[in-house]
Each structure stands twice: as structure tokens, then as C-alpha cells.
Design an enzyme around this catalytic site. Sequence first.
Site, PDB file in Angstrom:
ATOM      1  N   TYR A 440      60.456 -58.795 -71.695  1.00 60.19           N
ATOM      2  CA  TYR A 440      59.747 -60.001 -72.145  1.00 60.19           C
ATOM      3  C   TYR A 440      59.751 -60.167 -73.668  1.00 60.19           C
ATOM      4  CZ  TYR A 440      55.095 -57.433 -72.215  1.00 60.19           C
ATOM      5  OH  TYR A 440      54.044 -56.596 -72.418  1.00 60.19           O
ATOM      6  N   GLU A 441      59.466 -61.353 -74.100  1.00 61.92           N
ATOM      7  CA  GLU A 441      59.636 -61.742 -75.513  1.00 61.92           C
ATOM      8  C   GLU A 441      61.068 -61.510 -75.991  1.00 61.92           C
ATOM      9  OE1 GLU A 441      57.363 -63.461 -76.633  1.00 61.92           O
ATOM     10  OE2 GLU A 441      55.671 -62.861 -75.385  1.00 61.92           O
TER      11      GLU A 441
END
Lengths: 600, 600
Positions: A440-441
Site C-alpha cells: 500500500y501507498e
Amino acid sequence: MSYRAPVKDMLFNMRALAGLQMLSEQIPDFADHGLDTAQAVLEEAARLNEDVIAPLNWTGDQQPSSMVQPGQVKTTPGFKEAFAQFSQGGWQGLQHPVEFGGQGLPKTIGTACAEMVNAANLSFALCPLLTDGAIEALLVAGSDAQKARFLPKLISGEWTGTMNLTEPQAGSDLAQVRTRAEPLGDGRYKVFGTKIFITYGEHDMASNIAHLVLARVPGAPEGVKGISLFLVPKFLVNDDGSLGERNDVHCISIEHKLGIKASPTAVLQFGDKGGAIGTLIGEENRGLEYMFIMMNAARFAVGIQGIAVADRAYQKAVNFARERVQSRPVDGSLPAAAPIIHHPDVRRMLMVQRALVEGCRAMAIDAAAAYDMAKHHEDADTRRQAQAFYEFMVPLVKGYSTEMSLEVTSLGVQVHGGVGFVEETGAAQYYRDARILPIYEGTTAIQANDLVGRKTLRDGGAVARGIAVQIEETEAALRAHPSAAAQSIAQALAHARQAFLDVVAFLVENGRQNPNAAYGASVPYLLLAGNLMAGWQLARSLLAAHDMLQADPTADTAFLQAKIATAHFYAEHILPRALVQRDSAVQGGDSLMALALDQF
Amino acid sequence: MSYRAPVKDMLFNMRALAGLQMLSEQIPDFADHGLDTAQAVLEEAARLNEDVIAPLNWTGDQQPSSMVQPGQVKTTPGFKEAFAQFSQGGWQGLQHPVEFGGQGLPKTIGTACAEMVNAANLSFALCPLLTDGAIEALLVAGSDAQKARFLPKLISGEWTGTMNLTEPQAGSDLAQVRTRAEPLGDGRYKVFGTKIFITYGEHDMASNIAHLVLARVPGAPEGVKGISLFLVPKFLVNDDGSLGERNDVHCISIEHKLGIKASPTAVLQFGDKGGAIGTLIGEENRGLEYMFIMMNAARFAVGIQGIAVADRAYQKAVNFARERVQSRPVDGSLPAAAPIIHHPDVRRMLMVQRALVEGCRAMAIDAAAAYDMAKHHEDADTRRQAQAFYEFMVPLVKGYSTEMSLEVTSLGVQVHGGVGFVEETGAAQYYRDARILPIYEGTTAIQANDLVGRKTLRDGGAVARGIAVQIEETEAALRAHPSAAAQSIAQALAHARQAFLDVVAFLVENGRQNPNAAYGASVPYLLLAGNLMAGWQLARSLLAAHDMLQADPTADTAFLQAKIATAHFYAEHILPRALVQRDSAVQGGDSLMALALDQF
């Protein structure tokens, strides 16, 4: 105690690597934020995280956040109260401006505090992490009205924030975003669309949620140049700051995940009942730019999550290895079955964990200091250099620290043997939780693209080579030092630095003509660079530790000698990996794309 | 289809590496078991595993085995029926003697079939895996009566078997076993004690369970020299072979685990109601020796599990990468967002998965052929050499293939991005399931101890060096070949072989004087050796593929070229890891044990 905050190591990094005292002397904003402040803050943070937040970690895994009725998410028992305590302690506002109720502390200190709360409880810590991103974006691009209305509440922790980027067809590829925003003519917009993977997109820990949402206005250009950023609160906010109507944004489900189960990952529906009311942040079609502000803060923070969960896994493994008795030591040092920490391979696993955690922590705290310089130093040249260094480090802190957290949490299970595979033991939770971090990110590949494209090719490798020159200076200092560990790390560092320069040269040469080879090399390059930077910081740590041992007869000898031994271990066991990454990056382009699609 | 059995690759390995046809010509027992038989058997196995057993894999994760009432375990819906089909198809008896109802096929073929059932369903496959171990032990050490009474039922799959080694205080350290067996004077014993981590220790898929149990008789020596092996059936067996009384062995709980949830992991209590009736297998105090028979079969089989789950994860990742559309290719080869398999880093991940799976599969099938030679060849010298080779390979097949399965299943999650972290996707299940493989049946460190102690130091490195000579011959053949891939792998193989020899020399030198350094080097040595052996087999595959392409105009060009490309990739991206392992093993001893216990 399930978690012990590494206050001593953090302070060492601030003193020996990050130059916090110097920062405090050179930057008027930080005049009161030297090492003494740092120590006081860290000790206070340690208490809260060890006593209140860490014990909720296992609870969160067993009693995840759940959707109790349509649209309503109940978080893990205890989370709401802990978040209130966290907010009231001022921890949400730690790094944010005093003007909006924050404490204005340097990121150097904030980074250490962030590590603690994440180590205590990765799921819990995601809420303040995302709120930080929303605060950053509003600070940079929000209107005065938006700032006045939202920042004090977000900084106090009364409200929380989210980032709404992903849609089913738009993950890494934000060009595919379809959520649309229709202007109402009065400065407000109606937002329609579905966003997925929204961390803390719905919960019961705060009275309002500020959703920051990527969407397209009518007639916007295709692709990433037509994306705007909107502020869409869960409850509309009246002019007096009180909460108004419930906005048309609703959680329609939450995901059943491998880990970080206490953190609700929401599917949010915007505009099913006529349109969610939002206001534009900054200008139309500049959303991606603002989003990157949130994203860069969040990427660095996710890197810290990697260090945090890795340290927690390491601590648990050490505790187990001290207690579990199996087999006689091979060196005959004990006459009977001994705690497994006496066995060389267990020791090897613990040292790998320790060296990776300390290396990545050193890299992150040093990078945070560069951020503080870049934002606050009075000299423009210093600011510019620090900014370039920090930007180079962000994908490394994110990419390398999170990838290493997979290794460290996996070793954590392995040290436990069979009981590690039993969920009640708790080692498996870290292994599961950590698995999202390189995703994620921005996945590791996305970080690596950033590293190759924006951070290396764009300036022809200038920043990369500049850092290599600094590393070379550290090598010279090591070679001038009499200790065997210093000699060993000088050599390993030189090899890794040369490998790094080889890849930089390869990228600069191939970036345009042979993009498949360059981007195929991107992740090996990222891992090589991260490994080198962590090793470099440990090499600096070793020198500093030697100096402290010599200069101060009251120094903490056991700690400083352990630091030297850990740096030595890193040099012998981890740094050589750089050579494999170099080979893979530089020589491996042909075989990478050799298979036709139907041959898979 | 969720799983496609790699029949083509398995047959290639049997033909090109394992010399199955030659085996069949030289060994009378296998006269009918050449490549044609292999193909027929593999295709039949593929049908059962793809159609019946693979679809139950996700079901098993969602509806694990559970204890429905005290002592009674209900397996996942569908398992009982699938196991009946498996047994009736003769798959449990595949490699076992015709005399007891088995099919007497070579291990070379059995290994491929074992991979399929494990890839289809790791949890399901554990039941036959453990039964195989019990059969092996009875074949070697059982009395005629035990064999007559138990083998036909175990081989037909009517009954199943277990291995009862572990106790709460005795995991890797079997010297700590406390379960005791009191002789009744009539050849029978009463067994008392608690065993934990007993795979399929209780279930509803068979009418009886043959527990093979390590225990001590009164007056037995301390440590591993005082352990005996007992056969303790769940139901006593009457003289006519019918089932008698329920024996005093009961499941008191099953574990809540990270993965392989459909496989019930039992705590078994022996003798709470007066004593569980058992019979001695072989002689008193020789239990460890017999147990190693089961264990060696099981260790090899667990290595196959690693290959299996890795291949399943690879297949899933490839399917996802073909379908998921995100972003334009960096080389401009497509004008719009493309399936992610076009992106170089996704390609890199898939190739790492593929190369590791194919390398380990080649290593395992080649080792299985050595087993067949060792057991069945008419020439004693050939048998002895093959046995030494096989024994060297067992810890590598177990240790390296299971460690690589962690990497491959982790990459499987990564290729999926965010949806990989959502359990419903299924990629996470492989990541969780695989995590037990480097732990059970001897952790990687235990395999590495075996490799260092019994397989390397005991003969002064002779077998290790003998294998290196064979590898050198392959290098010569590669160098004589015009292809660029052959040249590249020749060089990589030579470097890795030299690294291997360096570590062997280091171990032989340090084994006695500096056991901490030697055993601290053990896991790096194992990973290096496994990497080298897998790379060697792929190098042999490359040569064979070139020959086939040249010799046979009707050859499967796409398959053979993919094999060459995969071998090339392995040489460029995986083999160089050997150098890091060498450095870590040979130079890293000092820093390994440098920390005092209180410095952790």
C-alpha cells in the site's frame, strides 16, 4: 511487557547520525527541541505505547473492526478509548504547526514516536498516519477556510482523515480514476463514485472524518492531468464549526484481510443519494500534485511501519529464544539443554533481525533530519540539498524497510519453530500484518519506478553520485580507525557503493534506449540502494560509538559495543547482498523479458 | 481451473535429468515403468488433482477441520469423499510394494504425483504424506505380524498413519521425550504421555489410525539412545484384522494455525484411562533410527510440498498478471494501459517464481531417481553412490525448496497488489500455508545441522566434492556449447560451485575447533548448496533442451525455448546469491556470536 520502546537506540540515532542538537541550534523553530526535549518526549511516548496501545494489538487481531450494521463500523474494543488518550496527549499534532494546535516538533523526533505507535499496534497507528497525510495536504494546498475549519480538529484528533485514491480499475494506475465531481456553482461540488481500500474510511473513534478524494471535474483532460482533489467530510461542517448534515458518502463493506485486521479497510460509495458535497482543494486538475504531498508523507510513514513491526517481531523472538530450552550448545559451553539463544543459527536469525531493524531505523531518522533541514533551515542552499537527499531517501525508506519487514517477521516465526505457526503465540500476526507494507501507498515496484525515473534518471544520477561521495568519506574515516569491525565495514561498504554506482551508470545509459532493462532493474536497484544506505548509517554509528566509548568514561559501554557488533554483523552478512542485486540489475536484462506471453 | 498440473515439465525432468527410461531398462522391478507409464500415470493424477482435490483447497481454508465434540474431529466438507477417491485410485500405494497391495512405481514418478496432490491441496495431502512415513517405518522395522495386519490397510488408504514425536518440552530436541511405555509381558506395552503437533492425529476420513509413537521403556538410557518406537492404533485390531476396542489415545484439542487449516493438528493424550495399548516396532531403544526412516521420507516429501505450493502461487500470479490491466508499458509497445504482465518488474517477479519452482522441481526429481537407484539397482557400487547422493540431497530438497516457497508465495501476493492482501483472492492462503514448511519435519536449521554434521563433516566433505566434480563436467559441456545462455550459466555455475567448495573447506577446517562458526554457517551453506544444485539441474536442462531442439524437428519448441530462457534467468538472477551465502558463512563467524546475552 509485550513491547519495549527502543528509546536508547532512537536517542543514539538522533545524537550520532541526525545531529538533532545541531538542528536545534541552527533552526530557530527548533530552539527548544534538542536532545533533552527528545528524551522527555520519547519517554512519555514509550509509556503510552507500551502500556495502553501495545496490549490492544492482539485484541485487534482477534476482534477486528467489523460492520455491525450497514454503513456502521465498530472498531476493536479499547481502540476508541486509546485513541482519545492518544489525541489528548497531543500525539496526533506532534509534528504539526503550533498555529493550528500542534506541537511543532521536528520530524526527527516525530519519526521515532511514529515508530513506537506502529510497533505497539500497526492497525491502530494507521488512523493517525492517514490523518497526518490529510493534514499535510490541507496545510500545503487548502484554502484559509478549509484550514481554519478542519486543521484544528484533525490536529487535536477530534476528527480523522482519509486518502481516497484507489478504485476497482485504478490501483497503481491513477490515470484510470473515474470518480467525478460536478460543480454546484457556489464553490461546492457533488461527488459521485466508488473508492476502495480506504483505510479507516469508516469507524467510531472520531466524530467526523475528512475524506480527501481524487475525482474528475467535467471536461477534465484524460489521464493523471485531469484529476482534482476534494475534501468530502462524513458530516458537513456548519459555519460555526459545529457538525451539520450527514454527507452522502457511505461505507458499503469492509475487507476481510490477511492482516492489520483491526484497521477497517472500507469500500466507500460517494453520491448514491444525490451526491456527496465536497470542496475543491487548491486548483482543479492539480489533484495528483497535492495527492503526492499526502502520499510522500504516507510513504515515509509506511517505511516506519516496516521498521516498527520488524522491531516488535525481533523483540518477541529474543524473548522466546531466551526462554525456550532445547538441545545442548554445539560448543559444549553448557552441559545440558540450553535456551535456544545459545545456538548459532538462532543467534544468526536474531542478528539478521536486529541488524536490519537498526540499519533501517538509522536510515529513517537520518532522512527525517534532512526533511527538517529542508523545511526549516535558513540557508536556501542547505534547504535544497537536504530536500534532494530526503526525496532520494523516501522510496528507500518505504521500499527497503517494508521489504525487510517481510524477512524479519518471517524469521520471527522461524525462531519460534512449531509454536510460531500457532496463532495464539502472536508471532504469526506480525508476519501477516507486515505483508501489506510493501503494497500500500505504492508497491515496491512503484517506489522503484520513482527512484529510477524521478530520483535518478531526471538528474542524470547526480544526487545518487553525490551520496556515494559522502559514503566514500565515511569509508576513509573507517579505514583510518584501528578496529577490526571498522576495517571490515569499510571494505563491505566500498563494494556495495561500487555496486550502487555500477547500477546508476547502467540506468543512466539504458534509461531511454532500453526502458525494459532499466525498469526491470528497478527493484534490485532499490534494494541495493536501501541496503547501502542502511549499512552506511550503521557504519557512521560504529564510528560514533567508538568515539563515545573513548571520550566518555561514563558511556553506556554495553549499548555502544552492541552497536559496533551489530554494524559489524550488517557489514558481513547483509551488505554483500548488494553484489547480487547489482548483477541482477546490470546483467539480467536479457533473460528478464525472454519469454513470450504464451510461454508462461 | 485453479490448478494445472505441470505434466510436461515433470516428464521433461524424468526424461532429461532423471534418466527414467534408463532406470526402467536397468532395474527389473521397473521394467514396465518407463516414460510411457509415467505419462499415463501423470495424466491420470492430473485429472484427479485438478478436478477433485484442488477445488477443495479454498474450502479447507474457510471451513477448517474442527473438533465438533471432545475427541472427535470433523474434516472439511468434501475431504472424506475426495480421500476415498484418492485411495480407491491407488494413489496412496503408488510407491509401495506390490506384495502389500501397492503399485511399486519408482519414486521418480511418485515425486511428481506427490507434487500434484500437494499443489492441489497442501492440507489434504498431509494425510497421505504422513501415512507414507508410517508405511516406510513398518516396511523397514515392523514385525511380520505388524506388516501383515497394518500395511495392506495403510496402503489401500482404508487406514491412515501418524508420526508422534513432539512433546511440549521436546521439539527439535528429541532427547527430551518423556512419553513412557510399560511392558505388559505379552509383547504389548501400555503407553502414557502427551504428544503435540500430530498432523491428522484425529479425523473422520478413515476407519482407523496407526499412530507411530516415540516413548521410553522403564530403565531406558537417557537422551536419544533410550527412545523406542511403538505402534499404537486408534482402534485395536483383532487377529482376523477386524477392528476391536477403542484404544486409550484421545485427541484433546486441535491447534488454531496460520495456515494449512484444513489439516487437523492434534494434541494426543495417551493412557489417561489406564494406558494405550501398543506394540514395539523393531527393538527397544532403537526408535530414533526407525523414526529417521519415516522422517527422511517425510523430509523429502515436505520439500515437495514447498515446490507444490510455490507452483500453485506462481500459476495464480501469472493468471492475475495476464488479466489485471494497469498502466502503459514503459517500452511504448502498447498505446494504452496493458495487462501488468507487460511490465518489467512484474515479469521479474514471475520469472523469479518460475525459475525457483523449476529449479527445485528438477533437483527433487533428479534426487528421487537416485533414491530409486539406491534401492533397486543390481550393482552394489551404483547403489552406494546413489544412496550417498540422495542422502546429501534430502536436507537440500527439504531446506531449500521450503525456504524458496516463502519467497515465491510472498511474490505471489505482491504480484496481486492490494487485492492480494484480501483473503478472498486466495493468494494469501498460499503465503500462510507455506510458512509451516521450513519448520515441520525439522526446521531449516535442523536440516542444515544434518547437512553439516552427517552429510559433510562425517566424510570430510568427500560426497560434496564429488558432486562438485560432476557440476564441473556440466560446466565443460556448457562452455563447449555455442549459445549465449549456455555461456552465461557456465560462468554463474562455476562461481557458485567455487563458493560451495569454499564453504565445504571452511566447514572441514572449523567443524571441530570452532563449532559455533561451523554451525553458524550451516543455513547459509544449505541455501548455497540448494541454490547450486537447482541451478545445476537447470543447466543440465538447458543442454538437454538444446539437444532436443536440434535432434527432433517435431520437438515442442515453445516449451524447450522457455526452459532455456528460464535456466538463463536462474543463472543471472538466482545463482549469484551463492556468493553472499559464501561470504556470510566463511567470513561472518566473528560477528555472529559477538553480543552477550544481555545485550539483545
